[in-house]
Scaffold this motif. Sequence first.
Motif: not given
Lengths: 300, 296
Positions: A275-276, A279-280, A282-283, A269, A232, A272-273, A229, A225-226
Amino acid sequence: MSALIEFFVRGQEYFIHLGILICIYLILAQSFNLSFGVARIFNLAHVAAYALGAYATALLSTDYGRGFFVCTIASMCVSALLAVLLGAIALRLTQDYFAIGTLAFSAVISALLINWKSLTRGVLGIPGIPRPEILDIDFYANRNFLMLAALMALATLIILHRLFRASYGRQLRAQGESELVSLALGIPTRMLRNLSFVIASSFAGLAGSLFAYYMNYIDPSSFALHEMVFVLTIVVVGRPGSFFGVVGSTFLLVLLPEPLRFMEIPSSILGPMRQMIYALILFAVVYVNRYRLFPVQRTV
Amino acid sequence: MDILPQLLVNALISGSIYALASSGLSLTYGLLKILNFAHGHFMMIGAYAVYFAFHMMGWGWLGSVAFSVGASLLVGWLSLRIFIFPFRTLHPLLPFVTTLTLGTILESAVAMIFGVNVKSISPSASIDSIEIAGIFITPIQIVIIGSAIGLLSLLAFFIHSTAAGRKIRALAQHEHAAESISISSGRTVTMVFLCATLLTAYSGVLVGMETNVQPTMGSSYTIKAFAAMILGGLGNVWGTVAGSFILGLVENLSIGIDFFGYSLPAGYKDAFAFVIILGVLLFRPQGMFGSKLRVA
Protein backbone atom coordinates in the motif's frame (compact mmCIF):
# COMPACT_ATOMS: atom_id res chain seq x y z
CA MET A 1 15.74 -33.16 -11.98
CA SER A 2 12.39 -33.56 -10.31
CA ALA A 3 13.10 -30.40 -8.29
CA LEU A 4 13.69 -28.53 -11.53
CA ILE A 5 10.41 -29.78 -12.99
CA GLU A 6 8.61 -28.86 -9.82
CA PHE A 7 10.08 -25.39 -9.98
CA PHE A 8 8.83 -24.91 -13.52
CA VAL A 9 5.39 -26.30 -12.76
CA ARG A 10 5.00 -24.15 -9.69
CA GLY A 11 6.53 -21.16 -11.43
CA GLN A 12 4.00 -21.61 -14.19
CA GLU A 13 1.16 -21.59 -11.66
CA TYR A 14 2.57 -18.37 -10.28
CA PHE A 15 2.67 -16.69 -13.69
CA ILE A 16 -0.87 -17.87 -14.39
CA HIS A 17 -1.94 -16.29 -11.11
CA LEU A 18 -0.32 -13.01 -12.11
CA GLY A 19 -1.95 -13.21 -15.54
CA ILE A 20 -5.39 -13.57 -14.04
CA LEU A 21 -4.78 -10.64 -11.69
CA ILE A 22 -3.65 -8.51 -14.62
CA CYS A 23 -6.82 -9.39 -16.55
CA ILE A 24 -9.05 -8.42 -13.64
CA TYR A 25 -7.22 -5.15 -13.04
CA LEU A 26 -7.21 -4.34 -16.76
CA ILE A 27 -11.00 -4.37 -16.70
CA LEU A 28 -11.20 -2.47 -13.43
CA ALA A 29 -8.63 0.18 -14.31
CA GLN A 30 -9.70 0.78 -17.88
CA SER A 31 -13.32 1.26 -16.85
CA PHE A 32 -12.17 3.71 -14.19
CA ASN A 33 -10.20 5.42 -16.92
CA LEU A 34 -13.44 5.98 -18.86
CA SER A 35 -15.05 7.91 -16.01
CA PHE A 36 -11.97 9.48 -14.44
CA GLY A 37 -9.67 9.95 -17.43
CA VAL A 38 -12.06 10.69 -20.25
CA ALA A 39 -15.14 12.11 -18.56
CA ARG A 40 -13.17 13.73 -15.71
CA ILE A 41 -15.53 12.39 -13.05
CA PHE A 42 -13.62 11.63 -9.88
CA ASN A 43 -15.65 8.66 -8.79
CA LEU A 44 -14.32 7.18 -5.55
CA ALA A 45 -17.16 4.63 -5.49
CA HIS A 46 -15.68 2.62 -8.36
CA VAL A 47 -14.44 -0.06 -5.98
CA ALA A 48 -17.91 -0.17 -4.40
CA ALA A 49 -19.28 -1.21 -7.80
CA TYR A 50 -16.49 -3.80 -8.01
CA ALA A 51 -17.50 -5.09 -4.56
CA LEU A 52 -21.17 -5.31 -5.46
CA GLY A 53 -20.31 -7.25 -8.61
CA ALA A 54 -18.22 -9.68 -6.59
CA TYR A 55 -20.95 -10.15 -3.99
CA ALA A 56 -23.68 -10.60 -6.61
CA THR A 57 -21.69 -13.39 -8.25
CA ALA A 58 -20.77 -14.95 -4.92
CA LEU A 59 -24.35 -15.05 -3.67
CA LEU A 60 -25.91 -16.20 -6.92
CA SER A 61 -23.40 -18.95 -7.53
CA THR A 62 -23.35 -20.34 -3.97
CA ASP A 63 -26.89 -19.89 -2.67
CA TYR A 64 -28.75 -20.26 -5.94
CA GLY A 65 -26.29 -22.31 -7.98
CA ARG A 66 -26.58 -20.12 -11.06
CA GLY A 67 -24.25 -20.44 -14.02
CA PHE A 68 -21.56 -18.16 -15.35
CA PHE A 69 -23.60 -15.98 -17.69
CA VAL A 70 -26.41 -15.38 -15.23
CA CYS A 71 -23.90 -14.42 -12.54
CA THR A 72 -21.76 -12.08 -14.62
CA ILE A 73 -24.72 -10.37 -16.24
CA ALA A 74 -26.42 -10.01 -12.87
CA SER A 75 -23.20 -8.56 -11.45
CA MET A 76 -22.96 -6.03 -14.24
CA CYS A 77 -26.62 -5.10 -13.81
CA VAL A 78 -26.32 -4.65 -10.04
CA SER A 79 -23.27 -2.44 -10.46
CA ALA A 80 -24.96 -0.47 -13.22
CA LEU A 81 -27.95 0.00 -10.95
CA LEU A 82 -25.63 1.32 -8.26
CA ALA A 83 -24.25 3.78 -10.80
CA VAL A 84 -27.74 4.95 -11.76
CA LEU A 85 -28.58 5.52 -8.11
CA LEU A 86 -25.29 7.20 -7.30
CA GLY A 87 -25.46 9.24 -10.50
CA ALA A 88 -28.88 10.54 -9.58
CA ILE A 89 -27.54 11.53 -6.16
CA ALA A 90 -24.00 12.63 -6.76
CA LEU A 91 -23.62 13.82 -10.33
CA ARG A 92 -25.42 17.00 -9.30
CA LEU A 93 -22.40 17.84 -7.17
CA THR A 94 -19.18 19.27 -8.50
CA GLN A 95 -15.50 18.45 -8.07
CA ASP A 96 -14.46 18.02 -4.45
CA TYR A 97 -18.05 17.69 -3.27
CA PHE A 98 -18.54 14.88 -5.75
CA ALA A 99 -15.43 13.15 -4.43
CA ILE A 100 -16.71 13.33 -0.85
CA GLY A 101 -20.20 12.25 -1.87
CA THR A 102 -18.93 9.16 -3.70
CA LEU A 103 -16.56 8.40 -0.83
CA ALA A 104 -19.48 8.53 1.60
CA PHE A 105 -21.53 6.38 -0.74
CA SER A 106 -18.84 3.70 -0.96
CA ALA A 107 -18.54 3.83 2.83
CA VAL A 108 -22.28 3.15 3.08
CA ILE A 109 -21.84 0.16 0.77
CA SER A 110 -18.98 -1.25 2.82
CA ALA A 111 -20.97 -0.70 6.04
CA LEU A 112 -23.79 -2.70 4.47
CA LEU A 113 -21.42 -5.48 3.40
CA ILE A 114 -20.04 -5.73 6.92
CA ASN A 115 -23.30 -5.42 8.84
CA TRP A 116 -25.93 -7.13 6.70
CA LYS A 117 -24.88 -10.43 8.20
CA SER A 118 -27.90 -12.46 7.10
CA LEU A 119 -27.00 -11.80 3.47
CA THR A 120 -23.25 -11.26 3.30
CA ARG A 121 -22.04 -13.07 6.42
CA GLY A 122 -20.29 -9.85 7.48
CA VAL A 123 -16.54 -9.93 7.96
CA LEU A 124 -16.50 -13.71 7.70
CA GLY A 125 -17.02 -13.39 3.96
CA ILE A 126 -18.53 -15.85 1.53
CA PRO A 127 -16.52 -19.03 1.00
CA GLY A 128 -16.86 -21.83 -1.54
CA ILE A 129 -17.64 -19.91 -4.70
CA PRO A 130 -17.43 -22.54 -7.44
CA ARG A 131 -15.43 -21.91 -10.60
CA PRO A 132 -17.66 -21.54 -13.64
CA GLU A 133 -18.53 -24.14 -16.24
CA ILE A 134 -19.72 -23.19 -19.72
CA LEU A 135 -21.10 -25.75 -22.21
CA ASP A 136 -19.22 -28.71 -20.72
CA ILE A 137 -15.97 -26.75 -20.61
CA ASP A 138 -14.90 -26.33 -17.03
CA PHE A 139 -12.67 -23.56 -15.75
CA TYR A 140 -11.66 -25.26 -12.53
CA ALA A 141 -7.93 -25.17 -13.22
CA ASN A 142 -6.16 -21.83 -13.08
CA ARG A 143 -4.82 -22.34 -16.59
CA ASN A 144 -8.32 -22.63 -18.01
CA PHE A 145 -9.56 -19.76 -15.89
CA LEU A 146 -6.81 -17.56 -17.30
CA MET A 147 -8.25 -18.16 -20.78
CA LEU A 148 -11.68 -17.06 -19.59
CA ALA A 149 -10.33 -14.00 -17.81
CA ALA A 150 -8.20 -13.04 -20.79
CA LEU A 151 -11.20 -13.39 -23.09
CA MET A 152 -13.28 -11.17 -20.84
CA ALA A 153 -10.50 -8.61 -20.51
CA LEU A 154 -9.98 -8.57 -24.27
CA ALA A 155 -13.69 -8.09 -24.95
CA THR A 156 -13.83 -5.26 -22.39
CA LEU A 157 -10.76 -3.58 -23.82
CA ILE A 158 -12.13 -3.77 -27.37
CA ILE A 159 -15.48 -2.31 -26.34
CA LEU A 160 -13.85 0.43 -24.30
CA HIS A 161 -11.35 1.21 -27.04
CA ARG A 162 -14.21 1.65 -29.50
CA LEU A 163 -15.96 3.92 -27.00
CA PHE A 164 -12.81 5.99 -26.42
CA ARG A 165 -12.44 6.57 -30.13
CA ALA A 166 -16.11 6.96 -31.02
CA SER A 167 -17.90 10.29 -31.13
CA TYR A 168 -19.23 9.39 -27.71
CA GLY A 169 -15.71 9.40 -26.30
CA ARG A 170 -14.86 12.67 -28.01
CA GLN A 171 -17.99 14.33 -26.66
CA LEU A 172 -17.17 13.00 -23.22
CA ARG A 173 -13.69 14.49 -23.44
CA ALA A 174 -15.13 17.77 -24.60
CA GLN A 175 -17.52 18.07 -21.68
CA GLY A 176 -14.66 17.22 -19.34
CA GLU A 177 -12.65 20.12 -20.74
CA SER A 178 -15.38 22.70 -20.84
CA GLU A 179 -18.94 22.08 -19.89
CA LEU A 180 -20.15 25.41 -21.22
CA VAL A 181 -18.62 25.04 -24.65
CA SER A 182 -19.97 21.52 -25.03
CA LEU A 183 -23.44 22.60 -24.00
CA ALA A 184 -23.24 25.37 -26.57
CA LEU A 185 -22.34 22.76 -29.18
CA GLY A 186 -25.46 20.81 -28.31
CA ILE A 187 -23.79 17.99 -26.39
CA PRO A 188 -26.10 16.55 -23.74
CA THR A 189 -23.43 16.62 -21.04
CA ARG A 190 -25.54 15.35 -18.14
CA MET A 191 -26.73 12.34 -20.11
CA LEU A 192 -23.22 11.53 -21.32
CA ARG A 193 -21.82 11.67 -17.82
CA ASN A 194 -24.54 9.44 -16.45
CA LEU A 195 -23.97 6.96 -19.25
CA SER A 196 -20.19 6.88 -18.74
CA PHE A 197 -20.81 6.31 -15.08
CA VAL A 198 -23.11 3.37 -15.78
CA ILE A 199 -20.74 1.81 -18.33
CA ALA A 200 -17.72 2.17 -16.04
CA SER A 201 -19.56 0.68 -13.08
CA SER A 202 -20.95 -2.26 -15.00
CA PHE A 203 -17.47 -3.21 -16.17
CA ALA A 204 -16.27 -2.85 -12.58
CA GLY A 205 -19.04 -5.33 -11.74
CA LEU A 206 -17.68 -7.70 -14.36
CA ALA A 207 -14.21 -7.42 -12.84
CA GLY A 208 -15.71 -8.12 -9.42
CA SER A 209 -17.47 -11.18 -10.78
CA LEU A 210 -14.21 -12.57 -12.18
CA PHE A 211 -12.46 -11.77 -8.91
CA ALA A 212 -15.05 -13.69 -6.90
CA TYR A 213 -14.81 -16.68 -9.24
CA TYR A 214 -11.05 -16.67 -9.14
CA MET A 215 -10.59 -16.26 -5.39
CA ASN A 216 -13.42 -18.68 -4.45
CA TYR A 217 -13.78 -16.55 -1.34
CA ILE A 218 -14.57 -12.90 -0.78
CA ASP A 219 -14.81 -10.70 2.28
CA PRO A 220 -15.25 -6.93 2.73
CA SER A 221 -11.52 -6.33 3.34
CA SER A 222 -10.75 -6.92 -0.35
CA PHE A 223 -12.73 -3.81 -1.26
CA ALA A 224 -11.32 -1.28 1.19
CA LEU A 225 -10.12 2.21 0.38
CA HIS A 226 -6.58 1.06 -0.44
CA GLU A 227 -8.00 -0.85 -3.40
CA MET A 228 -9.41 2.45 -4.66
CA VAL A 229 -6.00 4.06 -4.16
CA PHE A 230 -4.46 1.24 -6.20
CA VAL A 231 -6.87 1.69 -9.12
CA LEU A 232 -6.37 5.45 -8.97
CA THR A 233 -2.59 4.91 -9.04
CA ILE A 234 -2.86 2.72 -12.14
CA VAL A 235 -4.86 5.33 -14.03
CA VAL A 236 -2.78 8.30 -12.89
CA VAL A 237 0.50 6.56 -13.74
CA GLY A 238 -0.85 5.55 -17.15
CA ARG A 239 -2.00 9.13 -17.78
CA PRO A 240 -5.76 9.63 -17.39
CA GLY A 241 -7.58 9.41 -20.68
CA SER A 242 -4.85 7.44 -22.43
CA PHE A 243 -6.05 3.98 -23.38
CA PHE A 244 -2.74 2.23 -23.95
CA GLY A 245 -1.02 4.15 -21.18
CA VAL A 246 -3.39 2.60 -18.68
CA VAL A 247 -2.98 -0.86 -20.22
CA GLY A 248 0.79 -0.52 -19.80
CA SER A 249 0.62 0.82 -16.28
CA THR A 250 -1.69 -2.02 -15.23
CA PHE A 251 0.96 -4.54 -16.23
CA LEU A 252 3.67 -2.46 -14.60
CA LEU A 253 1.95 -1.82 -11.29
CA VAL A 254 0.50 -5.30 -10.79
CA LEU A 255 3.95 -6.81 -11.36
CA LEU A 256 5.93 -4.12 -9.53
CA PRO A 257 5.65 -5.34 -5.92
CA GLU A 258 6.11 -9.00 -6.90
CA PRO A 259 9.87 -9.09 -6.29
CA LEU A 260 9.07 -8.26 -2.65
CA ARG A 261 7.48 -11.69 -2.41
CA PHE A 262 10.87 -13.35 -2.80
CA MET A 263 12.51 -11.37 -0.07
CA GLU A 264 12.45 -12.38 3.56
CA ILE A 265 9.60 -10.11 4.57
CA PRO A 266 6.88 -11.32 6.94
CA SER A 267 3.42 -11.16 5.43
CA SER A 268 2.13 -8.82 8.13
CA ILE A 269 4.51 -6.18 6.82
CA LEU A 270 4.15 -7.06 3.14
CA GLY A 271 0.53 -5.86 2.87
CA PRO A 272 1.09 -2.38 4.32
CA MET A 273 4.34 -2.15 2.36
CA ARG A 274 2.52 -2.69 -0.94
CA GLN A 275 0.00 0.00 0.00
CA MET A 276 2.78 2.38 0.90
CA ILE A 277 4.62 1.76 -2.36
CA TYR A 278 1.49 2.48 -4.38
CA ALA A 279 0.69 5.59 -2.34
CA LEU A 280 4.25 6.88 -2.78
CA ILE A 281 4.12 6.26 -6.53
CA LEU A 282 0.76 8.00 -6.75
CA PHE A 283 2.06 10.99 -4.84
CA ALA A 284 5.24 11.21 -6.93
CA VAL A 285 3.32 11.08 -10.21
CA VAL A 286 0.74 13.60 -9.00
CA TYR A 287 3.56 15.89 -7.85
CA VAL A 288 5.33 15.73 -11.20
CA ASN A 289 2.15 16.19 -13.21
CA ARG A 290 0.47 18.65 -10.89
CA TYR A 291 -0.07 21.28 -13.55
CA ARG A 292 -1.53 18.82 -16.06
CA LEU A 293 -3.46 16.29 -14.03
CA PHE A 294 -6.47 18.41 -13.17
CA PRO A 295 -6.20 21.36 -15.51
CA VAL A 296 -7.88 24.52 -14.35
CA GLN A 297 -10.88 24.97 -16.62
CA ARG A 298 -10.07 27.16 -19.57
CA THR A 299 -11.99 30.36 -19.51
CA VAL A 300 -13.06 31.80 -22.83
CA MET B 1 -35.08 1.20 33.20
CA ASP B 2 -35.10 4.25 31.02
CA ILE B 3 -31.97 4.36 28.93
CA LEU B 4 -32.56 7.77 27.41
CA PRO B 5 -30.42 9.75 29.91
CA GLN B 6 -27.55 7.30 29.41
CA LEU B 7 -27.89 7.62 25.64
CA LEU B 8 -27.83 11.39 25.89
CA VAL B 9 -24.66 11.28 27.97
CA ASN B 10 -23.08 8.88 25.49
CA ALA B 11 -24.07 11.26 22.70
CA LEU B 12 -22.41 14.09 24.61
CA ILE B 13 -19.21 12.03 24.95
CA SER B 14 -18.94 11.03 21.31
CA GLY B 15 -20.03 14.53 20.28
CA SER B 16 -17.17 15.96 22.35
CA ILE B 17 -14.66 13.71 20.63
CA TYR B 18 -16.02 14.58 17.18
CA ALA B 19 -16.00 18.27 18.04
CA LEU B 20 -12.35 18.16 19.13
CA ALA B 21 -11.45 16.16 16.04
CA SER B 22 -13.37 18.13 13.47
CA SER B 23 -12.93 21.73 14.61
CA GLY B 24 -9.32 21.60 13.40
CA LEU B 25 -10.44 20.32 10.00
CA SER B 26 -12.93 23.13 9.70
CA LEU B 27 -10.36 25.72 10.77
CA THR B 28 -7.88 24.58 8.12
CA TYR B 29 -10.60 24.37 5.49
CA GLY B 30 -11.55 27.95 6.21
CA LEU B 31 -7.99 29.11 5.51
CA LEU B 32 -6.65 26.68 2.93
CA LYS B 33 -9.92 25.76 1.16
CA ILE B 34 -8.72 22.18 0.84
CA LEU B 35 -10.24 18.95 2.11
CA ASN B 36 -7.57 17.27 4.16
CA PHE B 37 -8.24 13.57 3.89
CA ALA B 38 -5.37 12.75 6.27
CA HIS B 39 -6.99 14.67 9.11
CA GLY B 40 -8.19 11.55 10.92
CA HIS B 41 -4.76 10.01 10.47
CA PHE B 42 -3.28 12.76 12.64
CA MET B 43 -5.47 11.37 15.44
CA MET B 44 -3.87 8.00 14.86
CA ILE B 45 -0.38 9.55 14.94
CA GLY B 46 -1.08 11.21 18.30
CA ALA B 47 -2.46 8.04 19.82
CA TYR B 48 0.35 5.81 18.53
CA ALA B 49 2.96 8.30 19.69
CA VAL B 50 1.56 7.96 23.22
CA TYR B 51 1.46 4.18 22.82
CA PHE B 52 5.08 4.14 21.71
CA ALA B 53 6.39 6.48 24.40
CA PHE B 54 4.32 5.31 27.34
CA HIS B 55 3.82 1.60 26.77
CA MET B 56 6.82 0.59 24.70
CA MET B 57 9.47 2.95 26.02
CA GLY B 58 8.09 3.63 29.50
CA TRP B 59 8.92 7.32 29.42
CA GLY B 60 6.31 8.36 31.96
CA TRP B 61 3.49 10.83 31.41
CA LEU B 62 5.53 13.97 30.94
CA GLY B 63 7.88 12.38 28.44
CA SER B 64 5.00 10.76 26.59
CA VAL B 65 3.11 14.01 26.24
CA ALA B 66 6.24 15.80 25.06
CA PHE B 67 6.99 13.04 22.55
CA SER B 68 3.41 12.99 21.27
CA VAL B 69 3.34 16.74 20.82
CA GLY B 70 6.71 16.69 19.07
CA ALA B 71 5.77 13.81 16.76
CA SER B 72 2.42 15.38 15.85
CA LEU B 73 4.01 18.75 15.13
CA LEU B 74 6.70 17.14 12.96
CA VAL B 75 4.19 15.06 11.00
CA GLY B 76 1.86 18.03 10.64
CA TRP B 77 4.61 20.35 9.42
CA LEU B 78 6.00 17.84 6.93
CA SER B 79 2.50 17.09 5.66
CA LEU B 80 1.79 20.75 5.12
CA ARG B 81 5.11 21.41 3.40
CA ILE B 82 5.17 18.35 1.16
CA PHE B 83 1.59 17.31 0.59
CA ILE B 84 -0.39 20.54 0.71
CA PHE B 85 1.60 23.69 -0.08
CA PRO B 86 2.80 22.68 -3.58
CA PHE B 87 -0.83 22.09 -4.61
CA ARG B 88 -2.59 24.93 -2.84
CA THR B 89 -3.20 27.23 -5.75
CA LEU B 90 -4.04 24.49 -8.24
CA HIS B 91 -7.21 22.50 -8.81
CA PRO B 92 -9.10 21.74 -5.54
CA LEU B 93 -9.06 18.01 -6.22
CA LEU B 94 -5.25 17.85 -6.22
CA PRO B 95 -4.75 18.37 -2.48
CA PHE B 96 -7.58 15.94 -1.88
CA VAL B 97 -5.71 13.27 -3.84
CA THR B 98 -2.35 14.07 -2.24
CA THR B 99 -3.80 13.97 1.27
CA LEU B 100 -5.47 10.70 0.35
CA THR B 101 -2.00 9.34 -0.44
CA LEU B 102 -0.68 10.94 2.75
CA GLY B 103 -3.34 9.14 4.76
CA THR B 104 -2.48 5.84 3.10
CA ILE B 105 1.23 6.40 3.72
CA LEU B 106 0.71 7.22 7.41
CA GLU B 107 -1.66 4.30 7.88
CA SER B 108 0.64 1.77 6.22
CA ALA B 109 3.68 3.15 8.07
CA VAL B 110 1.94 2.71 11.41
CA ALA B 111 0.74 -0.76 10.37
CA MET B 112 4.29 -1.72 9.42
CA ILE B 113 5.81 -0.46 12.65
CA PHE B 114 3.15 -1.44 15.20
CA GLY B 115 1.17 -4.15 13.42
CA VAL B 116 -2.49 -4.06 12.41
CA ASN B 117 -3.84 -5.33 15.73
CA VAL B 118 -5.94 -3.28 18.10
CA LYS B 119 -3.88 -1.59 20.83
CA SER B 120 -5.02 -0.06 24.06
CA ILE B 121 -3.35 3.00 25.53
CA SER B 122 -5.41 3.33 28.68
CA PRO B 123 -3.15 3.72 31.73
CA SER B 124 -4.61 0.84 33.72
CA ALA B 125 -6.31 -2.40 32.77
CA SER B 126 -9.70 -1.73 34.29
CA ILE B 127 -11.37 1.55 34.97
CA ASP B 128 -14.25 1.77 37.42
CA SER B 129 -17.18 3.69 36.16
CA ILE B 130 -18.92 6.14 38.42
CA GLU B 131 -22.68 6.11 38.78
CA ILE B 132 -24.39 9.47 38.94
CA ALA B 133 -28.19 9.38 39.10
CA GLY B 134 -28.41 6.12 37.20
CA ILE B 135 -25.92 7.19 34.53
CA PHE B 136 -22.62 5.37 34.24
CA ILE B 137 -19.60 7.40 33.27
CA THR B 138 -15.88 6.69 33.48
CA PRO B 139 -13.28 9.21 34.64
CA ILE B 140 -11.78 9.33 31.16
CA GLN B 141 -15.18 10.24 29.76
CA ILE B 142 -15.38 13.13 32.20
CA VAL B 143 -11.95 14.20 30.99
CA ILE B 144 -13.24 14.05 27.39
CA ILE B 145 -16.21 16.29 28.08
CA GLY B 146 -14.09 18.65 30.17
CA SER B 147 -11.41 18.86 27.46
CA ALA B 148 -14.00 19.62 24.82
CA ILE B 149 -15.48 22.45 26.88
CA GLY B 150 -12.09 23.81 27.90
CA LEU B 151 -10.28 23.58 24.58
CA LEU B 152 -13.18 24.79 22.48
CA SER B 153 -13.62 27.80 24.81
CA LEU B 154 -9.91 28.47 24.44
CA LEU B 155 -10.27 28.21 20.67
CA ALA B 156 -13.21 30.62 20.72
CA PHE B 157 -11.19 33.10 22.78
CA PHE B 158 -8.21 32.68 20.44
CA ILE B 159 -10.20 33.22 17.25
CA HIS B 160 -12.46 36.00 18.40
CA SER B 161 -10.44 37.96 20.94
CA THR B 162 -6.77 37.96 19.95
CA ALA B 163 -4.78 39.69 17.26
CA ALA B 164 -3.74 36.35 15.75
CA GLY B 165 -7.38 35.28 15.65
CA ARG B 166 -8.32 38.46 13.80
CA LYS B 167 -5.63 37.68 11.23
CA ILE B 168 -7.04 34.19 10.80
CA ARG B 169 -10.55 35.50 10.26
CA ALA B 170 -9.32 38.13 7.85
CA LEU B 171 -7.43 35.52 5.80
CA ALA B 172 -10.43 33.21 5.78
CA GLN B 173 -12.64 36.01 4.52
CA HIS B 174 -10.46 37.29 1.73
CA GLU B 175 -6.92 36.04 1.36
CA HIS B 176 -5.63 38.63 -1.10
CA ALA B 177 -7.13 41.57 0.73
CA ALA B 178 -5.63 40.31 3.99
CA GLU B 179 -2.22 39.84 2.39
CA SER B 180 -2.33 43.33 0.97
CA ILE B 181 -2.50 44.75 4.49
CA SER B 182 0.64 42.74 5.35
CA ILE B 183 -0.86 39.71 7.03
CA SER B 184 1.47 36.83 6.23
CA SER B 185 -0.62 34.07 4.71
CA GLY B 186 2.02 31.35 4.80
CA ARG B 187 2.98 31.92 8.42
CA THR B 188 -0.61 32.11 9.69
CA VAL B 189 -1.64 29.06 7.73
CA THR B 190 1.29 27.09 9.12
CA MET B 191 0.47 28.14 12.65
CA VAL B 192 -3.22 27.29 12.32
CA PHE B 193 -2.47 23.97 10.66
CA LEU B 194 -0.08 22.99 13.45
CA CYS B 195 -2.56 24.01 16.15
CA ALA B 196 -5.25 22.00 14.38
CA THR B 197 -2.90 19.01 14.17
CA LEU B 198 -2.23 19.21 17.91
CA LEU B 199 -5.93 19.43 18.71
CA THR B 200 -6.61 16.45 16.47
CA ALA B 201 -3.76 14.41 17.89
CA TYR B 202 -5.05 15.14 21.39
CA SER B 203 -8.53 13.91 20.44
CA GLY B 204 -6.86 10.79 19.05
CA VAL B 205 -5.20 10.19 22.41
CA LEU B 206 -8.59 10.57 24.11
CA VAL B 207 -10.14 8.08 21.69
CA GLY B 208 -7.28 5.70 22.40
CA MET B 209 -7.81 5.91 26.14
CA GLU B 210 -11.61 5.65 25.89
CA THR B 211 -11.65 2.70 23.48
CA ASN B 212 -8.56 1.56 21.58
CA VAL B 213 -6.34 2.41 18.63
CA GLN B 214 -5.71 0.66 15.33
CA PRO B 215 -4.17 1.78 12.03
CA THR B 216 -7.51 1.92 10.22
CA MET B 217 -9.07 4.38 12.65
CA GLY B 218 -7.81 7.32 10.60
CA SER B 219 -10.04 7.17 7.57
CA SER B 220 -13.20 6.47 9.53
CA TYR B 221 -12.63 9.53 11.71
CA THR B 222 -11.77 11.58 8.65
CA ILE B 223 -15.13 10.74 7.14
CA LYS B 224 -16.89 11.53 10.41
CA ALA B 225 -15.12 14.87 10.60
CA PHE B 226 -16.17 15.55 6.99
CA ALA B 227 -19.74 14.69 7.97
CA ALA B 228 -19.67 17.09 10.93
CA MET B 229 -18.13 19.82 8.79
CA ILE B 230 -20.55 19.39 5.92
CA LEU B 231 -23.43 19.36 8.38
CA GLY B 232 -22.28 22.62 9.94
CA GLY B 233 -21.16 24.32 6.76
CA LEU B 234 -17.68 24.12 5.23
CA GLY B 235 -15.14 26.22 7.06
CA ASN B 236 -17.67 27.33 9.66
CA VAL B 237 -15.92 26.32 12.91
CA TRP B 238 -18.87 26.74 15.29
CA GLY B 239 -21.24 25.16 12.80
CA THR B 240 -18.86 22.22 12.68
CA VAL B 241 -18.83 21.94 16.47
CA ALA B 242 -22.64 21.93 16.48
CA GLY B 243 -22.59 19.40 13.64
CA SER B 244 -20.30 17.16 15.71
CA PHE B 245 -22.75 17.07 18.60
CA ILE B 246 -25.66 16.45 16.24
CA LEU B 247 -23.70 13.57 14.68
CA GLY B 248 -23.03 12.10 18.13
CA LEU B 249 -26.69 12.44 19.03
CA VAL B 250 -27.94 10.85 15.81
CA GLU B 251 -25.51 7.95 16.09
CA ASN B 252 -26.37 7.13 19.68
CA LEU B 253 -30.12 7.62 19.43
CA SER B 254 -30.38 5.64 16.21
CA ILE B 255 -29.09 2.44 17.73
CA GLY B 256 -30.60 2.90 21.20
CA ILE B 257 -34.20 3.63 20.42
CA ASP B 258 -36.68 1.09 19.15
CA PHE B 259 -38.48 2.05 15.99
CA PHE B 260 -41.81 0.27 16.46
CA GLY B 261 -40.20 -2.74 18.02
CA TYR B 262 -37.30 -2.82 15.57
CA SER B 263 -33.92 -1.43 16.51
CA LEU B 264 -30.91 -1.02 14.28
CA PRO B 265 -27.92 -3.26 14.96
CA ALA B 266 -25.02 -1.37 16.56
CA GLY B 267 -22.82 -1.99 13.52
CA TYR B 268 -24.84 0.51 11.50
CA LYS B 269 -23.89 3.32 13.91
CA ASP B 270 -20.97 4.34 11.75
CA ALA B 271 -23.01 4.40 8.56
CA PHE B 272 -25.01 7.40 9.78
CA ALA B 273 -22.14 9.78 9.18
CA PHE B 274 -22.11 8.78 5.52
CA VAL B 275 -25.87 9.03 5.13
CA ILE B 276 -25.71 12.50 6.70
CA ILE B 277 -23.02 13.56 4.22
CA LEU B 278 -25.09 12.44 1.26
CA GLY B 279 -28.32 13.93 2.58
CA VAL B 280 -26.84 17.32 3.42
CA LEU B 281 -24.89 17.56 0.16
CA LEU B 282 -28.10 16.90 -1.71
CA PHE B 283 -30.63 19.00 0.09
CA ARG B 284 -28.68 21.70 1.86
CA PRO B 285 -25.16 21.93 0.39
CA GLN B 286 -24.35 25.09 2.33
CA GLY B 287 -24.72 23.21 5.63
CA MET B 288 -27.29 23.65 8.33
CA PHE B 289 -25.97 26.97 9.52
CA GLY B 290 -24.68 28.40 6.27
CA SER B 291 -26.62 31.13 4.59
CA LYS B 292 -24.73 31.68 1.37
CA LEU B 293 -25.11 29.11 -1.36
CA ARG B 294 -21.75 28.03 -2.70
CA VAL B 295 -21.60 28.86 -6.37
CA ALA B 296 -21.02 25.86 -8.68
